[in-house]
Design a protein around this motif. Structure first.
Motif, short mmCIF file in Angstrom:
data_model
loop_
_atom_site.label_atom_id
_atom_site.label_comp_id
_atom_site.label_asym_id
_atom_site.label_seq_id
_atom_site.Cartn_x
_atom_site.Cartn_y
_atom_site.Cartn_z
N ARG A 36 88.16 64.10 33.74
CA ARG A 36 87.93 62.75 34.29
C ARG A 36 87.52 62.80 35.76
NH1 ARG A 36 92.91 61.18 31.63
NH2 ARG A 36 93.91 61.05 33.68
N PHE A 37 87.55 63.98 36.35
CA PHE A 37 87.18 64.13 37.76
C PHE A 37 85.73 63.69 37.96
CE2 PHE A 37 85.22 66.90 41.01
CZ PHE A 37 85.97 66.53 42.12
N GLN A 38 85.52 62.80 38.95
CA GLN A 38 84.18 62.28 39.23
C GLN A 38 83.29 63.38 39.79
OE1 GLN A 38 82.94 59.08 38.62
NE2 GLN A 38 84.84 58.95 37.44
N ASN A 39 82.21 63.68 39.05
CA ASN A 39 81.32 64.77 39.44
C ASN A 39 79.88 64.28 39.33
OD1 ASN A 39 79.91 67.14 39.81
ND2 ASN A 39 81.20 68.37 38.46
N SER A 40 79.42 63.61 40.37
CA SER A 40 78.07 63.02 40.35
C SER A 40 76.98 64.09 40.27
CB SER A 40 77.86 62.14 41.59
OG SER A 40 78.08 62.90 42.77
N ARG A 41 77.25 65.27 40.85
CA ARG A 41 76.25 66.34 40.81
C ARG A 41 76.03 66.82 39.38
NH1 ARG A 41 77.33 70.77 42.40
NH2 ARG A 41 75.23 71.47 42.90
N ALA A 42 77.12 66.97 38.63
CA ALA A 42 76.99 67.43 37.24
C ALA A 42 76.37 66.34 36.36
CB ALA A 42 78.35 67.83 36.70
N GLU A 43 76.76 65.08 36.61
CA GLU A 43 76.25 63.98 35.79
C GLU A 43 74.76 63.77 36.00
OE1 GLU A 43 78.59 60.47 36.35
OE2 GLU A 43 80.48 61.54 36.09
N GLY A 44 74.27 64.03 37.22
CA GLY A 44 72.85 63.84 37.49
C GLY A 44 72.06 65.13 37.52
N HIS A 45 72.62 66.19 36.95
CA HIS A 45 71.97 67.51 37.02
C HIS A 45 70.67 67.55 36.22
CE1 HIS A 45 71.37 71.80 37.13
NE2 HIS A 45 71.42 71.86 35.81
N ASN A 46 69.64 68.15 36.83
CA ASN A 46 68.35 68.35 36.17
C ASN A 46 68.44 69.61 35.31
OD1 ASN A 46 65.73 68.80 35.41
ND2 ASN A 46 64.85 68.56 37.45
N MET A 47 68.20 69.45 34.01
CA MET A 47 68.37 70.56 33.07
C MET A 47 67.31 71.65 33.20
SD MET A 47 71.13 70.22 31.50
CE MET A 47 72.40 68.96 31.39
N ASP A 48 66.34 71.44 34.10
CA ASP A 48 65.31 72.47 34.30
C ASP A 48 65.83 73.63 35.14
OD1 ASP A 48 63.49 71.00 32.85
OD2 ASP A 48 62.71 69.94 34.62
N SER A 49 66.98 73.45 35.77
CA SER A 49 67.56 74.50 36.61
C SER A 49 69.01 74.74 36.20
CB SER A 49 67.49 74.11 38.09
OG SER A 49 68.21 72.90 38.31
#
Length: 532
Positions: free
Chosen positions: A119-132
């Motif tokens: 449940r930890f808020q992780n905006s970087r993981a949620e908005g991660h670009n799958m190309d990298s």
């Protein structure tokens, strides 16, 4: 007469009767034993010295027998790196990080902690670009991603180097495992306390934090002075004790404050004799007992390990220690073990109970083994570099108890009266599952690449195998067939796939025929010209 001597005599009988100027090609071929019959496979155990037509025992066995595909490559089966069905995922030991791996596995199996971290808020993981590739930064991001991989990865084991690097740990030096546990939980608590979700803010306290008070009682006026304190584990002295109950009893034992150690009583306004004891106020859901196996030795001025056997129960009632009549029952959920006789080296292993099935598993870095039957001996692991003579005999344990001389931490979970089935199901959030799927895709691509390389090597090896086999069958020269001289050592090297060989210049063949070389049958073999 030995076969070799018989061949020698037959080859040179004519030399006693024929003058040098009368020597013909037939005499030379007789001396070189060109007409001696070729040996058949199975008739000779080794190559016949003196018979240049013997092509047995020169390394042909590996080419004529059954094909061993593993001999054609040095690539392990990529499927050996694949996670088996209904098994857990291991963690790579980065050098001296086995102590980290044991704690990570124990914390992963704490379902409440795992659910909270998801449940930890992780905006970087949620908005991660799958190309990298996804690269976590904070401790919570690393732990969150690591737990998701431990849960749903297709790999047999995963690499925790990102988390270890973020913690600033030296992978080549073993740290104090007990100190690491305290510092990590403290760091995690500090990070989670800044989250907006109140359940997330307090998860470390709810799971691991208990309270006790140092209660001092003045002998003169009877005034009680409680000093509250929090704890994440109870540190228990094991010297002179045989079981966990004795260790906890001593931890709570009353001590006298007298002489130079008298207590200043505010009511009496003077120093008075007093008593002091620890009184447990509240216990956490996860109760950690640190067995103090590593102690400072004044004589050597170094730490030493205590190899005392301590027995501990699978079910522990803490009610009597709380001063309550009702039961406060805990179930054993993990045993952390240190193998080795020294406090400064050794290896760490964890025995952990699966919350879903109640089965026990041994977590040893990359290797995971289910413990059942005779293997279900919690806390028992053989010591490193210890002889059988130096090992203390294990005392007998009652049913429901285990006994260990290497366990340094016992983890108990509070027993709930009614267990909600949903509490044991922890789903990986969609944003994390995407990252796991991305890693699984990379793993499958690697497996396919390794399998293709392996197949290419096998196909190439099989083709060469058939080629060498076919050529070898052509080598024996029959009567009347043209032949060539080939050095025996060259033939052996040719059949040894690992040895590079050069081409042979046989232009000197006529010179050899005109000049008798006594040792030629031992140095050269005759092969059919077509085979050459």
């Amino acid at each position: 007469m030995a076969p070799r001597l018989q061949l020698e005599k037959a080859a040179w009988q004519w030399a006693e009767m024929v003058k040098p100027e009368d020597i013909t090609r037939e005499h030379i071929e007789l001396a070189y034993r060109v007409a001696v019959s070729a040996c058949k496979r199975g008739a000779c155990r080794r190559n016949c010295r003196g018979n240049p037509n013997c092509l047995v025992g020169i390394g042909e066995q590996s080419w004529l027998g059954e094909i061993d595909e593993n001999a054609f490559h040095n690539i392990d089966d990529p499927n050996s790196e694949r996670r088996d069905k209904n098994t857990f995922v291991g963690l790579t030991n980065l050098g001296a990080t086995c102590y980290v791996n044991t704690f990570l596995q124990v914390w992963f199996h704490n379902l409440e902690l795992r659910r909270a971290l998801y449940r930890f808020q992780n905006s970087r993981a949620e908005g991660h670009n799958m190309d990298s590739d996804y690269e976590p930064r904070t401790i919570c991001e690393h732990l969150q991603y690591l737990f998701a991989l431990l849960q749903n990865s297709n790999r047999r084991y995963i690499d925790p180097s990102g988390l270890v690097k973020a913690l600033g740990l030296d992978t080549g030096q073993q740290q104090d495992a007990q100190e690491f546990s305290k510092l990590f939980l403290s760091l995690l608590e500090d990070t989670l306390s800044k989250q907006k979700d109140p359940n997330l803010q307090n998860v470390i306290q709810q799971q691991f934090c208990g309270q006790f008070s140092y209660v001092t009682v003045c002998n003169k006026c009877g005034r009680e002075s409680p000093l509250p304190s929090r704890f994440y584990e109870l540190e228990l002295n094991i010297q002179g004790h045989k079981n966990l109950t004795e260790c906890v009893t001593e931890f709570l034992k009353e001590e006298k404050l007298d002489g130079d150690n008298r207590y200043y009583c505010e009511s009496c306004q003077s120093k008075q004799n007093a008593t002091r004891r620890i009184k447990l106020q509240s216990l956490p859901r996860t109760l950690n007992f640190q067995l103090m196996r590593f102690v400072f030795d004044r004589q050597s001025a170094h730490k030493k390990k205590l190899n005392t056997f301590i027995s501990f129960p699978e079910v522990l009632d803490m009610g009597p220690f709380l001063g309550k009549e009702e039961k406060c029952t805990y179930e054993l959920s993990a045993v952390l073990i240190h193998r080795g006789v020294s406090a400064y080296s050794g290896h760490y292993i964890a025995h952990v109970r699966d919350a879903h099935t109640n089965d026990w598993y041994k977590f040893n870095d990359e290797e995971i083994e289910k413990m059942e039957g005779k293997k279900l001996q919690l806390g028992i692991e053989e010591d490193i570099a210890e002889t059988a003579k130096s090992q203390t005999r294990k005392p007998k344990c009652s049913k429901g108890y285990h006994c260990s001389r290497n366990a340094y931490m016992l983890v108990y979970k509070r027993q709930m009266e009614e267990i909600d089935q949903t509490e044991t199901n922890v789903e990986v959030p969609a944003f994390l599952q995407k990252l796991v799927d991305q890693d699984n895709k990379k793993f499958e691509e690697w497996c396919n690449e390794m399998a293709d390389m392996r197949k290419q090597s096998v196909d190439k090896g099989k083709a060469k195998h058939e080629e060498v086999k076919e050529l070898y069958e052509l080598l024996p020269a029959e009567d009347g067939q043209s032949y060539e001289f080939v050095p025996l050592e060259w033939l052996k090297k040719w059949l040894d796939d690992s040895t590079a060989i050069k081409e042979i210049d046989n232009k000197s063949r006529n010179i050899i025929l005109r000049n008798i070389i006594h040792d030629l049958p031992y140095l050269f073999h005759f092969v059919q010209a077509l085979g050459c």
